[in-house]
Design an enzyme around this catalytic site. Structure first.
Site, PDB file in Angstrom:
ATOM      1  CE  LYS A   1      40.724  34.265  39.203  1.00 52.60           C
ATOM      2  NZ  LYS A   1      39.729  33.657  38.308  1.00 52.60           N
TER       3      LYS A   1
ATOM      4  CE1 TYR B   1      43.888  33.207  34.453  1.00 51.92           C
ATOM      5  CE2 TYR B   1      44.080  35.587  35.121  1.00 51.92           C
ATOM      6  CZ  TYR B   1      43.443  33.967  35.428  1.00 51.92           C
ATOM      7  OH  TYR B   1      43.137  34.064  36.555  1.00 51.92           O
TER       8      TYR B   1
ATOM      9  CD  GLU C   1      48.991  29.227  36.908  1.00 53.48           C
ATOM     10  OE1 GLU C   1      48.511  28.867  35.778  1.00 53.48           O
ATOM     11  OE2 GLU C   1      48.524  28.798  38.068  1.00 53.48           O
TER      12      GLU C   1
ATOM     13  CG  HIS D   1      44.337  31.013  39.327  1.00 54.47           C
ATOM     14  ND1 HIS D   1      43.829  30.737  37.956  1.00 54.47           N
ATOM     15  CD2 HIS D   1      45.549  30.691  39.286  1.00 54.47           C
ATOM     16  CE1 HIS D   1      44.706  30.074  37.609  1.00 54.47           C
ATOM     17  NE2 HIS D   1      45.794  30.029  38.454  1.00 54.47           N
TER      18      HIS D   1
ATOM     19  CG  ASN E   1      36.487  32.656  39.045  1.00 57.23           C
ATOM     20  OD1 ASN E   1      37.579  33.392  39.288  1.00 57.23           O
ATOM     21  ND2 ASN E   1      36.716  31.525  38.548  1.00 57.23           N
TER      22      ASN E   1
END
Ligand code: CMP
Length: 138
Positions: free
Chosen positions: A10, A50, A127, A116, A113
């Site tokens: 990310k 998302y 995805e 993913h 975080n």
């Protein structure tokens, strides 16, 4: 059970220069990189990715964050890949992530975080296809 999962490194991890360290942990855990690209998601694309979280209170924040800077998207292969990769990345909230996990080492908060990981075989396929055509998967 299939042998593929999907990941993104990310924007927070990219900004801090952790892409190489995270890829090393992925390799050392025995995953093979089947497809990989660095890209920058538009707000529209981040929102689409998302979409399942659209009704959650953190959706707007998540879309802003995921479109803030470059990410690295990849498809990974290993036996029982989805479950094994979720073990490697650790809990969504880094405060609860186990020692030795990617999020314990590199993540700073539940929102930012670092990585993913797909939560099911079905979502791994969806995805992966969001970022890579069949010709881009090796
Ligand atoms: P990820 O595994 O990519 O899937 C959904 C993401 O939503 C998650 O990681 C977090 O980055 C984010 N997320 C989940 N819960 C929260 C929360 N309570 N507040 C902000 N972001 C969250």
């Amino acid at each position: 059970m299939t042998n593929r999962t999907f990941t993104m490194i990310k924007p927070d991890a990219t900004e801090k220069g952790h892409t190489g360290g995270i890829l090393q942990m992925i390799n050392e855990a025995g995953f093979r990189i089947v497809a990989m690209k660095m890209t920058h998601l538009s707000k529209e694309k981040a929102g689409q990715f998302y979409e399942v979280h659209k009704e959650r209170p953190f959706y707007g924040e998540l879309v802003e964050f995921m479109s803030r800077g470059p990410i690295t998207a990849a498809i990974l292969e290993k036996e029982n890949a989805v479950e094994e990769f979720r073990k490697l990345i650790g809990a969504t909230n880094p405060a609860q992530a186990a020692e030795g996990t990617i999020r314990k080492k590199y993540a700073s908060s539940i929102g930012e975080n670092a990585v993913h990981g797909s939560d099911s075989d079905e979502n791994a396929a969806i995805e992966g296809a969001f970022f890579f055509s069949r010709l881009e998967q090796f």
